[in-house]
Design an enzyme around this catalytic site. Structure first.
Site, PDB file in Angstrom:
ATOM      1  N   HIS A   1     -13.919  -2.475   9.736  1.00  0.00           N
ATOM      2  CA  HIS A   1     -13.838  -3.453   8.468  1.00  0.00           C
ATOM      3  C   HIS A   1     -12.398  -4.192   8.477  1.00  0.00           C
ATOM      4  CE1 HIS A   1     -12.975   0.591   7.514  1.00  0.00           C
ATOM      5  NE2 HIS A   1     -12.370   0.146   6.368  1.00  0.00           N
ATOM      6  N   ARG A   2     -11.195  -3.355   8.430  1.00  0.00           N
ATOM      7  CA  ARG A   2      -9.928  -3.549   8.188  1.00  0.00           C
ATOM      8  C   ARG A   2      -9.842  -4.726   9.347  1.00  0.00           C
ATOM      9  NH1 ARG A   2      -8.318   0.711   7.311  1.00  0.00           N
ATOM     10  NH2 ARG A   2      -8.938   0.392   5.016  1.00  0.00           N
TER      11      ARG A   2
ATOM     12  N   GLY B   1      -2.555   6.073   6.091  1.00  0.00           N
ATOM     13  CA  GLY B   1      -3.471   5.670   6.950  1.00  0.00           C
ATOM     14  C   GLY B   1      -3.598   4.177   6.969  1.00  0.00           C
ATOM     15  N   LYS B   2      -3.760   3.511   5.903  1.00  0.00           N
ATOM     16  CA  LYS B   2      -3.712   2.113   6.030  1.00  0.00           C
ATOM     17  C   LYS B   2      -2.545   1.411   6.210  1.00  0.00           C
ATOM     18  CE  LYS B   2      -6.723   1.476   1.753  1.00  0.00           C
ATOM     19  NZ  LYS B   2      -6.579   0.725   0.387  1.00  0.00           N
TER      20      LYS B   2
ATOM     21  N   ASP C   1      -7.979  -3.729  -0.231  1.00  0.00           N
ATOM     22  CA  ASP C   1      -8.756  -2.989  -0.800  1.00  0.00           C
ATOM     23  C   ASP C   1      -9.914  -2.586  -0.254  1.00  0.00           C
ATOM     24  OD1 ASP C   1      -8.520  -1.392  -3.610  1.00  0.00           O
ATOM     25  OD2 ASP C   1     -10.521  -2.273  -3.774  1.00  0.00           O
TER      26      ASP C   1
ATOM     27  N   LYS D   1     -10.669   2.338  17.195  1.00  0.00           N
ATOM     28  CA  LYS D   1     -10.937   1.874  15.820  1.00  0.00           C
ATOM     29  C   LYS D   1     -10.646   0.439  15.475  1.00  0.00           C
ATOM     30  CE  LYS D   1     -10.879   3.291  10.938  1.00  0.00           C
ATOM     31  NZ  LYS D   1     -10.186   3.781   9.839  1.00  0.00           N
TER      32      LYS D   1
ATOM     33  N   SER E   1       0.625  -1.222   0.005  1.00  0.00           N
ATOM     34  CA  SER E   1      -0.112  -0.055   0.013  1.00  0.00           C
ATOM     35  C   SER E   1       1.000   1.322  -0.100  1.00  0.00           C
ATOM     36  CB  SER E   1      -0.841   0.044   1.391  1.00  0.00           C
ATOM     37  OG  SER E   1      -1.740   1.123   0.990  1.00  0.00           O
ATOM     38  N   HIS E   2       0.257   2.206  -0.684  1.00  0.00           N
ATOM     39  CA  HIS E   2       1.114   3.723  -0.584  1.00  0.00           C
ATOM     40  C   HIS E   2       0.178   4.600   0.255  1.00  0.00           C
ATOM     41  CE1 HIS E   2       3.043   1.659  -3.758  1.00  0.00           C
ATOM     42  NE2 HIS E   2       4.079   2.607  -3.683  1.00  0.00           N
ATOM     43  N   ASN E   3      -0.710   4.140   1.071  1.00  0.00           N
ATOM     44  CA  ASN E   3      -1.639   4.744   1.777  1.00  0.00           C
ATOM     45  C   ASN E   3      -1.506   4.844   3.332  1.00  0.00           C
ATOM     46  OD1 ASN E   3      -3.973   5.513   3.600  1.00  0.00           O
ATOM     47  ND2 ASN E   3      -5.550   5.075   1.743  1.00  0.00           N
TER      48      ASN E   3
HETATM   49  P1  IMP Z   1      -8.412   1.732  -2.147  1.00  0.00           P
HETATM   50  O1  IMP Z   1      -8.420   0.666  -1.418  1.00  0.00           O
HETATM   51  O2  IMP Z   1      -6.786   2.267  -2.188  1.00  0.00           O
HETATM   52  O3  IMP Z   1      -9.094   1.988  -3.386  1.00  0.00           O
HETATM   53  O4  IMP Z   1      -8.882   3.087  -1.359  1.00  0.00           O
HETATM   54  C1  IMP Z   1     -10.037   3.012  -0.701  1.00  0.00           C
HETATM   55  C2  IMP Z   1     -10.540   4.451  -0.008  1.00  0.00           C
HETATM   56  O5  IMP Z   1     -11.364   4.003   0.944  1.00  0.00           O
HETATM   57  C3  IMP Z   1      -9.343   5.060   0.579  1.00  0.00           C
HETATM   58  O6  IMP Z   1      -8.732   6.175   0.074  1.00  0.00           O
HETATM   59  C4  IMP Z   1     -10.205   5.645   1.784  1.00  0.00           C
HETATM   60  O7  IMP Z   1     -10.474   6.795   1.360  1.00  0.00           O
HETATM   61  C5  IMP Z   1     -11.257   4.791   1.969  1.00  0.00           C
HETATM   62  N1  IMP Z   1     -11.140   3.913   3.444  1.00  0.00           N
HETATM   63  C6  IMP Z   1     -10.811   2.880   3.475  1.00  0.00           C
HETATM   64  N2  IMP Z   1     -10.818   2.446   4.749  1.00  0.00           N
HETATM   65  C7  IMP Z   1     -11.119   3.514   5.335  1.00  0.00           C
HETATM   66  C8  IMP Z   1     -11.099   3.539   6.609  1.00  0.00           C
HETATM   67  O8  IMP Z   1     -10.860   2.867   7.575  1.00  0.00           O
HETATM   68  N3  IMP Z   1     -11.387   4.822   6.929  1.00  0.00           N
HETATM   69  C9  IMP Z   1     -11.703   5.742   6.279  1.00  0.00           C
HETATM   70  N4  IMP Z   1     -11.849   5.787   4.942  1.00  0.00           N
HETATM   71  C10 IMP Z   1     -11.429   4.494   4.448  1.00  0.00           C
END
Ligand code: IMP
Length: 217
Positions: free
Chosen positions: A198-199, A17-18, A74, A185, A13-15
């Site tokens: 969810h995660r 927060g995740k 995802d 959370k 992942s590059h996110n």
């Molecule tokens: P992807 O999985 O990279 O396509 O991005 C999923 C998007 O869903 C993220 O960029 C967040 O904006 C949103 N998302 C997924 N999980 C969460 C969470 O736990 N909190 C808030 N937003 C989330």
């Protein structure tokens, strides 16, 4: 489930927060976590139409490039009154052309809800979905899905978390994900009951199969 016997795992992942949440969930199991960004891996284009397809694209790309097992997530938010949108396009709704703006994305969801006359909590139900994909360099994949139900509040509340957290009020709670601590959370460890996010729920499924096999727990 194939046994996960590597002690190194790529978080595909590059996110930020995740990555923080996945690290919190996985590090107690003793894996050395390295992220796709730290390895200098490119972010693949998410061309799938399901959470599973996009999770597999990310995990397989990273696993093959790093020659290590890789774990991706995802995820997205599905709003009932919007027929499940934005769903797999949750991140895309925040795209500005020069980055992502989640205030704009939350406003867009809110505008659509108001257009539908959805003002009462019963009309504003939604769920967060997370699909984790664990992939090996030889192409083997495993999936774990978690969901959490809730309602969308307006205005957004709380500075913690990321993405759409400030508008999501999980069922039975008084605080949005944006108002909760990381522990509230997504805190979960083996022996705990159900996780909240969810995660964390998807991770619980993962931990109960793959990781438990590795650690002998
Ligand atoms: P992807 O999985 O990279 O396509 O991005 C999923 C998007 O869903 C993220 O960029 C967040 O904006 C949103 N998302 C997924 N999980 C969460 C969470 O736990 N909190 C808030 N937003 C989330």
């Amino acid at each position: 489930m194939r046994k996960l016997d590597s002690d190194r795992l790529v978080v595909a992942s590059h996110n930020a927060g995740k990555i923080r949440e996945i690290r919190d969930l996985i590090e107690p199991f003793g894996f050395k976590v390295v992220t796709a960004g730290e390895l200098g891996l490119e972010e693949p284009e998410e061309t799938g139409t399901t959470f599973e397809e996009n999770a597999a694209i990310k995990a397989l790309t990273a696993a093959r490039a790093a020659s290590l097992p890789a774990l991706s997530d995802d995820s997205g938010i599905m709003v009932d009154a919007l027929d499940g949108q934005p769903g797999v396009y949750t991140a895309d709704w925040a795209e500005t052309g020069s980055g992502r703006d989640f205030n704009m994305a939350m406003q867009k969801v809110e505008d659509l809800l108001i257009e539908k006359g959805a003002r009462e909590p019963e009309a504003r139900t939604a769920r967060f979905v997370s699909t984790l994909c664990l992939a090996w360099p030889d192409g083997h994949v495993e999936y774990f899905r978690g969901e959490v139900e809730g309602t969308l509040v307006w205005p957004p509340r709380g500075e913690k978390g990321f993405g759409y957290d400030p508008v999501f009020l999980p069922e039975g709670r008084q605080q949005t994900f944006g108002e909760m601590s990381a522990e509230e959370k997504h805190g979960w460890k083996p022996g705990d009951g159900e996780a909240l996010s969810h995660r964390a729920r998807a991770f619980k499924r993962f931990a109960e199969t793959g990781l438990a096999a590795r650690t002998g727990a």
